[in-house]
Design a protein around this motif. Sequence first.
Motif, short mmCIF file in Angstrom:
data_model
loop_
_atom_site.label_atom_id
_atom_site.label_comp_id
_atom_site.label_asym_id
_atom_site.label_seq_id
_atom_site.Cartn_x
_atom_site.Cartn_y
_atom_site.Cartn_z
N TYR A 166 -36.91 -27.20 -54.87
CA TYR A 166 -37.83 -26.10 -54.57
C TYR A 166 -38.49 -25.54 -55.84
CZ TYR A 166 -34.89 -26.34 -50.42
OH TYR A 166 -34.18 -26.79 -49.33
N LEU A 167 -38.82 -26.46 -56.72
CA LEU A 167 -39.54 -26.05 -57.93
C LEU A 167 -40.97 -25.69 -57.56
CD1 LEU A 167 -38.17 -28.82 -60.30
CD2 LEU A 167 -37.69 -26.37 -60.50
N PRO A 168 -41.68 -24.91 -58.41
CA PRO A 168 -43.06 -24.50 -58.09
C PRO A 168 -43.98 -25.69 -57.88
CG PRO A 168 -42.19 -23.21 -59.91
CD PRO A 168 -41.19 -24.28 -59.66
N LYS A 169 -44.90 -25.57 -56.97
CA LYS A 169 -45.83 -26.65 -56.67
C LYS A 169 -46.73 -26.96 -57.86
CE LYS A 169 -46.10 -25.50 -51.73
NZ LYS A 169 -47.01 -25.09 -50.63
N SER A 170 -47.06 -25.94 -58.63
CA SER A 170 -48.01 -26.12 -59.73
C SER A 170 -47.34 -26.52 -61.04
CB SER A 170 -48.78 -24.81 -59.95
OG SER A 170 -47.86 -23.74 -60.20
N LEU A 171 -46.03 -26.80 -61.04
CA LEU A 171 -45.28 -27.02 -62.28
C LEU A 171 -45.76 -28.28 -63.00
CD1 LEU A 171 -42.94 -25.65 -63.79
CD2 LEU A 171 -41.40 -27.33 -62.75
N LEU A 172 -45.97 -28.15 -64.31
CA LEU A 172 -46.36 -29.27 -65.17
C LEU A 172 -45.31 -29.57 -66.23
CD1 LEU A 172 -50.11 -28.34 -65.85
CD2 LEU A 172 -49.23 -29.91 -64.12
N HIS A 173 -44.52 -28.57 -66.62
CA HIS A 173 -43.64 -28.67 -67.78
C HIS A 173 -42.26 -28.15 -67.38
CE1 HIS A 173 -42.09 -27.65 -71.82
NE2 HIS A 173 -42.92 -28.60 -72.26
N LEU A 174 -41.23 -29.04 -67.34
CA LEU A 174 -39.88 -28.67 -66.93
C LEU A 174 -38.91 -29.07 -68.04
CD1 LEU A 174 -37.90 -27.58 -64.84
CD2 LEU A 174 -37.82 -29.88 -63.82
#
Length: 708
Positions: A546-554
Amino acid sequence: MQTASLLYYFLLVCWCIDFVENQTNGIPRRQRRRMRYRGSRKGSSANHRPNRQPQIKTSTTVAVVPSVPLINIDDGITEVFDSLIGLSGHESSYSVLPGKKGHCTANGMIMYDKAVWSPKPCITCLCSKGKVICDETTCLSLTCHKTEIPEGECCPVCSDIEPNDPSDPMLLQPLRTQAEMDELLRREKEELEGREKEIHKKDDEKRKRKEKKSQEEKKKHDYEAHQKEEEEISRREEEKRRAYEEEELQIEKEEEEKRKGNELPEQERKQQKSEEEEEEEDEHILRGDVFRMPPRFPIPVPPAEIPPLPTGCSISDTTVSCINARLTQIPPITDPELTSLELEGNTITSIPDEAFNGIPNLERLDLSKNNITSPGIGPQAFKILKKLKRLYMDGNALVHIPPELPSALEELKINENHLHAIDEDSLQELKNLVTLELEGNKLSEANVSPLALRPLKSLSYLRLGRNKFRTVPQGLPTSIEELYLENNQIEEISEICFNHTSNINIIVLKHNKLEENRIAPLAWINQENLESIDLSYNKLYHVPSYLPKSLLHLVLIGNQIERIPGYVFGHMKPGLEYLYLSFNKLNNDGIDPVSFYGAYLSLRELFLDHNELKFVPFGITEMKALSFLRLNNNKIRTVPPERICRSVVDDDNVDADSNDDEEEEVEDSHLEHLHLENNFINTRELSPYAFSCIRSYSSVVLKPQKIK
């Protein structure tokens, strides 16, 4: 008789020949012996051992010691005489001019290079590359009762000692060995070097003191010139104002007299006009120019002298800097044009109400690294600073946020203090605040009011690291874009933490106590602008769902992650670009073929180093945009050709069409950097096609490898 005449004639010829030879050599025999003796001493310092010991003349006692050792006429003569320039030797005062090819001219005679002659007794000269260097011989004091100076010599000798007398000082003095002469020369050289170093050190200290003094004088002069210029400007403005008032009064006076003049007879008007003209002419002569004050106006009093800046302070344009100046209080400065004041690194403990009365136009104030306490700040201390935009108070002893802060403030830093409470009114007027840093304090959800941050309508950058929060603070402003909460004790992220932060872009939660089952499914999955999350050094065992939909950098470095669930990145758009999983417990069983599903076309950097992988994970070849891959410090033993680059078949078994397809596939790869060091790979057994898709083989790091 004829025989006697021939004998006399023969003796005369011998005497003339001997006289001509003495004139040609230019150096008496005794002096040449002395030069040979001195040459043997100098030659020993150049590791040149003479063939025989120096001879001492025993017929008469000659007490002659040169001021510095001379040398033989050999290849090292130029170097030794060059060294005499800086010691006791000196340039000749004779009329000597350099000749061609190193020749010298002395007293009308041409001397070849390295030639030695004695123009006067006790003076020996050398021609070195067209330059004449002379050395004067000094004489020892004698203890004998009677002395004399032999003809052609420069030093006295004892005349009351018989030849070969045992009391001869030269015989009593033992001959110096080669080692002793080397040691004497070495000691002389060390003493000279020591004196030169001491002189250079004193010169450097003197130069530094002079530079420091000149800098202080320049700063003081600039400050005084600035003050004088302001005084001159204010004086001129006052003179212009008074001149304008005087002119207005004069015009009113003329108009009034004109009205009265209409009522007087013509003759009286003419007489009065002539008197007025004479009076104006006299007044013009007395005044000299329109800017001189008339005697009926008082002379303006010059402004009071502004106190000089304290020691250690400097002024530049509109900035006063007093960094590490050992100040115990805020200096009294009066300068309405001052916009920046730096007081970092002092021992200031209080800020009275009138501290900034002389500098009301400050825009930047740095009070970091002092001993300021909350009771020491006056309630009206900052109220006069209506234009203050940046206030830095890091490293003090504050327990509360200072009161009555200016509403124009845009940046506030109170890191490394003792703040233990933020009330709902502490930040009430700071509607223009953009940056707030409160790291390294004692703040928690128990002493920070949920309404404390609500007035900050423009806040976009908030740092609350190194505090004692267990949950994400409530009441975050809707304008927040970057939130830093590292080094706290946060254990969970609830569904309501980021409900009103639709603009948030970066969240840093590293060094906390988060577990994946304590992150609510709806905590941030619907965020549309959240691009970067740092969850390093927490207690995660799986990559969170359930990570953010817009995530680019984890960033998940330093956890205990054992598994990447399948399709965990599948819902992201446009897709994850940077995934850092270094220093975890990943093995091949924890990575499914669909673990990276949803990131195949977007992932650019993948860090899987310092894990427990035994072979290269599946799916690497599907990552079309991947440019940086780290697999170092694992347990990998082999790299099959198809795991990193697509499989390449031998040319004999593939037709032309398939070769064209392979070339196209290789060209589609963007992999530029690959790290495989510190594994168990036998590099000699690697296939030549294992890294065929990488543009440069120098970008593949394979060494060192661990021993099996």
